[in-house]
Design a protein around this motif. Structure first.
Motif, PDB file in Angstrom:
ATOM      1  N   LEU A 345       0.868  -1.168   0.000  1.00 18.66           N
ATOM      2  CA  LEU A 345       0.000   0.000   0.000  1.00 18.66           C
ATOM      3  C   LEU A 345       0.909   1.223   0.000  1.00 18.66           C
ATOM      4  O   LEU A 345       1.843   1.318   0.801  1.00 18.66           O
ATOM      5  CB  LEU A 345      -0.880  -0.080   1.258  1.00 18.66           C
ATOM      6  CG  LEU A 345      -2.073   0.844   1.389  1.00 18.66           C
ATOM      7  CD1 LEU A 345      -3.167   0.153   2.182  1.00 18.66           C
ATOM      8  CD2 LEU A 345      -1.671   2.145   2.014  1.00 18.66           C
ATOM      9  N   TRP A 346       0.663   2.138  -0.925  1.00 22.96           N
ATOM     10  CA  TRP A 346       1.519   3.314  -1.132  1.00 22.96           C
ATOM     11  C   TRP A 346       0.782   4.539  -0.620  1.00 22.96           C
ATOM     12  O   TRP A 346      -0.364   4.778  -1.000  1.00 22.96           O
ATOM     13  CB  TRP A 346       1.808   3.457  -2.629  1.00 22.96           C
ATOM     14  CG  TRP A 346       2.635   4.640  -3.037  1.00 22.96           C
ATOM     15  CD1 TRP A 346       2.157   5.815  -3.567  1.00 22.96           C
ATOM     16  CD2 TRP A 346       4.056   4.775  -2.994  1.00 22.96           C
ATOM     17  NE1 TRP A 346       3.203   6.653  -3.877  1.00 22.96           N
ATOM     18  CE2 TRP A 346       4.385   6.042  -3.530  1.00 22.96           C
ATOM     19  CE3 TRP A 346       5.084   3.936  -2.566  1.00 22.96           C
ATOM     20  CZ2 TRP A 346       5.700   6.498  -3.645  1.00 22.96           C
ATOM     21  CZ3 TRP A 346       6.386   4.390  -2.682  1.00 22.96           C
ATOM     22  CH2 TRP A 346       6.690   5.651  -3.215  1.00 22.96           C
ATOM     23  N   ILE A 347       1.399   5.284   0.276  1.00 26.55           N
ATOM     24  CA  ILE A 347       0.734   6.447   0.862  1.00 26.55           C
ATOM     25  C   ILE A 347       1.425   7.727   0.412  1.00 26.55           C
ATOM     26  O   ILE A 347       2.636   7.884   0.600  1.00 26.55           O
ATOM     27  CB  ILE A 347       0.732   6.367   2.405  1.00 26.55           C
ATOM     28  CG1 ILE A 347       0.077   5.058   2.852  1.00 26.55           C
ATOM     29  CG2 ILE A 347       0.038   7.579   3.006  1.00 26.55           C
ATOM     30  CD1 ILE A 347      -0.017   4.905   4.359  1.00 26.55           C
ATOM     31  N   ALA A 385       6.243  10.366   0.510  1.00 23.44           N
ATOM     32  CA  ALA A 385       5.478   9.128   0.281  1.00 23.44           C
ATOM     33  C   ALA A 385       6.143   8.002   1.050  1.00 23.44           C
ATOM     34  O   ALA A 385       7.316   8.098   1.447  1.00 23.44           O
ATOM     35  CB  ALA A 385       5.432   8.798  -1.215  1.00 23.44           C
ATOM     36  N   LEU A 386       5.404   6.943   1.281  1.00 21.34           N
ATOM     37  CA  LEU A 386       5.980   5.760   1.930  1.00 21.34           C
ATOM     38  C   LEU A 386       5.201   4.526   1.498  1.00 21.34           C
ATOM     39  O   LEU A 386       4.075   4.609   1.012  1.00 21.34           O
ATOM     40  CB  LEU A 386       5.979   5.928   3.448  1.00 21.34           C
ATOM     41  CG  LEU A 386       4.656   6.202   4.174  1.00 21.34           C
ATOM     42  CD1 LEU A 386       3.947   4.881   4.490  1.00 21.34           C
ATOM     43  CD2 LEU A 386       4.916   6.966   5.474  1.00 21.34           C
ATOM     44  N   ARG A 387       5.876   3.362   1.659  1.00 20.24           N
ATOM     45  CA  ARG A 387       5.242   2.094   1.311  1.00 20.24           C
ATOM     46  C   ARG A 387       5.030   1.270   2.569  1.00 20.24           C
ATOM     47  O   ARG A 387       5.939   1.140   3.402  1.00 20.24           O
ATOM     48  CB  ARG A 387       6.123   1.305   0.341  1.00 20.24           C
ATOM     49  CG  ARG A 387       5.433   0.034  -0.186  1.00 20.24           C
ATOM     50  CD  ARG A 387       6.410  -0.926  -0.848  1.00 20.24           C
ATOM     51  NE  ARG A 387       7.151  -1.702   0.146  1.00 20.24           N
ATOM     52  CZ  ARG A 387       8.027  -2.669  -0.143  1.00 20.24           C
ATOM     53  NH1 ARG A 387       8.274  -2.950  -1.408  1.00 20.24           N
ATOM     54  NH2 ARG A 387       8.655  -3.334   0.809  1.00 20.24           N
ATOM     55  N   LEU A 388       3.828   0.702   2.684  1.00 15.95           N
ATOM     56  CA  LEU A 388       3.556  -0.255   3.753  1.00 15.95           C
ATOM     57  C   LEU A 388       3.320  -1.637   3.138  1.00 15.95           C
ATOM     58  O   LEU A 388       2.664  -1.759   2.102  1.00 15.95           O
ATOM     59  CB  LEU A 388       2.298   0.159   4.533  1.00 15.95           C
ATOM     60  CG  LEU A 388       2.314   1.563   5.161  1.00 15.95           C
ATOM     61  CD1 LEU A 388       0.999   1.793   5.918  1.00 15.95           C
ATOM     62  CD2 LEU A 388       3.512   1.738   6.098  1.00 15.95           C
ATOM     63  N   ALA A 389       3.863  -2.669   3.787  1.00 14.49           N
ATOM     64  CA  ALA A 389       3.605  -4.056   3.379  1.00 14.49           C
ATOM     65  C   ALA A 389       2.743  -4.704   4.455  1.00 14.49           C
ATOM     66  O   ALA A 389       3.068  -4.631   5.642  1.00 14.49           O
ATOM     67  CB  ALA A 389       4.913  -4.818   3.223  1.00 14.49           C
TER      68      ALA A 389
END
Lengths: 422, 422
Positions: A345-347, A385-389
């Protein structure tokens, strides 16, 4: 001549090739070092959940391979890979709608190695590679390591846009750089989660062919599809089926079975395949026959599609849990797409928030890990921005992770609103 | 834009990088394709004999790894490798007299992959690599693939000569090429069988340091030593111990345990190690944790040195059997060195005999396989030479292979003596 001059240290890094500057330690190594800490909730690495694998069957299969096939499993194998495994790979690709010729497949140590070989085969220093903005950092590092220029193109909900590719072609013309490759993860992309639409695939394939840009279709997540129950949703065709002559397909069992056995593959046009084999031989001689035998037996003897289906249900619930928790805890100004598949999920954060410096330190201190957006660019973009796994974290911990992240982001955003610095 | 122009085939090989010309199919592929034929006696490929591995223990170990450690063995691992395996690697290196720092070791998919990474790290196109004449073809292919010039240097019974290196330095100066690396298999070299003497090692190390040439010490055969009972023979020190700051050591379990698990390593000066890790990450992400766990348990729990000792006795008997049969069957004018270790025997033939064309076809037709000497050169040398591997062939078949080869060579030599062509 017979004694060493020890008066100076040889400083071997001064003897490195020019490409070596791209083999630098990862700037987010600290994040990965914290992942093993049980107090920390890691939404960083995109590991598959392995706890639901059929361990009894896997133990039996491995036992059979060693006891009955050990002399070949522990010996050197062919560079191209075992026919038994290639036959199973064909079946996996058929599930993605791709009709393959086994002669076009080469087995490699994960699809990462296929990517490395394709880059070696096509890229001279100064050539251009097109990729999405953002893109899988492991691919960007491969292209950079071949001293290629990577032009990361903005996309919309349907993937990289045609206008962005056309603009890149103009830029490359001006810079007198040859665009050799377009790299795309068309299904549930890492890190954006975007699925390229059918119409866009056709347009991208046609445009790439017209400009002699070879397409690398990297598809580790195609079977991790949450949309199967949705009425009217039909998976778009693989680029490899749209233009088999101009597309190199990369596949992997890392997300659907096991990354630890290091089994991936490339399915490539014949003249590319013919050169991938000697390139692979120079790289690792052959992929592990032990791993190949285990993978072939697993895919042949286990109802692995049911295992994947159960895992997809689990990943979907996790994605929904994270999505709901983010809605609950994240401050206004943070936006993301609800995942339809894959692990990520990219925020996007407000413009003035930098996720790669203080915010990351704070998150590590508060016990929640993410990958800053800058890791998915080579050009400094992705700061806000940041990525969550969510793939390997249970629902309760996903909620707690979102709560911790929400608190940090709320403070950061309030800080900037009140005139504080990043 | 939405339909493909199928009026031409894209001919992807026209889009290849300049290095791709070195990724050509092997000219001796036909030899390897015949190896599986049971009527054929293959003295070609250098496979280890695996039949004497302790299969019951191996089955138990693999079972334990999958049943007790499966969640980590089948998951992604660190790029650098498992500490448990690195600890065992340290012990292997201690057997070779090398005192290592675990921080300097990286585990790779065989030492071939370490070689590929080192080449990537050091070689710009046009740089020079020094290597023995003849040299392991898998190394030559790696250097060629990086578009380096490989200068293959003549040696004597003690290895590459100092005079040959000095002449190569002059040649490189004239050609304005930077000699980056010297590649050497110091113990029982593939294919020559030569062991570099202690004195020569010291001289080579000093000369390389003086010219800022980094040494790659590739040592897969060091423990396959037939001389242990010989009085007064002491193994020469590893180059890595002579000049730790300027030597990158490559190790492997492929000849002493299993090539099929694809486990090798590099032990390198710290600043090289720091760049090998991201290079390895871009290449394969990590070495197989499953293979690493099996290797670590095997090396820790099995009396593997006794297994190696028994195999060395067997390899020695095979080498002696082949040596004796060659004396019996080969015509005058063929010369070779009686092996003191390793897997190979190199035969020099009379000047006017070409082992790479008609003779090879005849050998294949008569059911005996060898590797022609040209495979161990990049510059066309080695026509009147061939390599035999005795490692995986029993004594009776070695004798029959020598008999077949002797008949073919006798005919060829008599043919040229009576004015026939090659």
């Amino acid at each position: 001549m017979s004694s060493l001059d020890h008066t100076y240290s040889p400083r071997l890094n001064e003897r490195f090739a020019s490409r070596a500057k791209y083999f630098a330690p990862s700037p987010i190594r600290a994040v990965f070092e914290l992942e093993m800490n049980p107090d920390v909730i890691s939404l960083a690495g995109g590991n598959p959940e392995l706890s639901h694998l059929p361990w009894d069957e896997l133990t039996r299969i491995t036992n059979d391979v060693v006891a009955n096939d050990g002399l070949s499993a522990f010996q050197y194998g062919t560079t191209v890979g075992q026919p038994e495994l290639v036959a199973e790979i064909q079946k996996i690709m058929a599930l993605e709608g791709i009709d393959t010729d086994p002669e076009n497949i080469i087995v490699t140590a994960g699809s990462q190695m296929s990517l490395d070989l394709v880059a070696k085969l096509f890229l001279n220093p100064g050539d251009t590679v097109l990729a999405a903005a953002p893109s899988y950092s492991g691919a960007l590092n491969v292209f950079a390591g071949m001293e290629a220029h990577v032009d990361q193109l903005e996309g919309d909900e349907e993937g990289i846009t045609i206008a962005a590719i056309e603009a890149a072609v103009e830029r490359a013309d001006e810079a007198q750089s040859d665009i050799k490759l377009l790299y795309v993860v068309p299904n549930f992309a890492n890190p954006s989660g975007v699925v390229m639409s059918k119409q866009r695939r056709k347009e991208v394939a046609a445009l790439c062919r017209a400009h002699r840009i070879v397409i690398i279709e990297d598809n580790p997540y195609g079977l991790i599809d949450f949309r199967e129950d949705a009425p009217g949703v039909e998976a778009p065709p693989a680029l490899r089926t749209i233009d088999p002559d101009n597309v190199i397909y990369l596949g992997s069992v890392s997300k659907t079975f096991s990354p630890g056995i290091r089994i991936g593959w490339a399915d490539a046009p014949a003249e590319v395949h013919a050169s991938l084999v000697p390139a692979a031989e120079a790289s690792t001689l052959c992929s592990s026959p032990l791993s190949q035998s285990i993978a072939a037996a697993y895919l042949r003897e286990v109802d692995w599609q049911s295992v994947v289906a159960a895992n997809v249900t689990m990943y979907k619930r996790r994605a929904e849990a994270l999505d709901a928790a983010l809605r609950e805890f994240l401050p206004a100004g943070c936006t993301w797409r609800t995942p339809e598949g894959g692990f990520f999920l990219w925020i996007d954060l407000p413009e003035n928030i930098n996720a790669s410096s203080d915010l990351l330190d704070e998150a590590m201190a508060e016990g929640v890990l993410y990958i800053p957006g800058t890791a998915f660019f080579l050009d400094g973009r992705g700061r806000n921005a940041l990525r969550l796994a969510y793939s390997q974290v249970d629902e309760l911990r996903l909620r707690e992770g979102a709560r911790r992240l929400g608190a940090i982001l709320t403070r950061a955003i309030e800080g900037t609103e009140h005139g504080g610095t990043e």
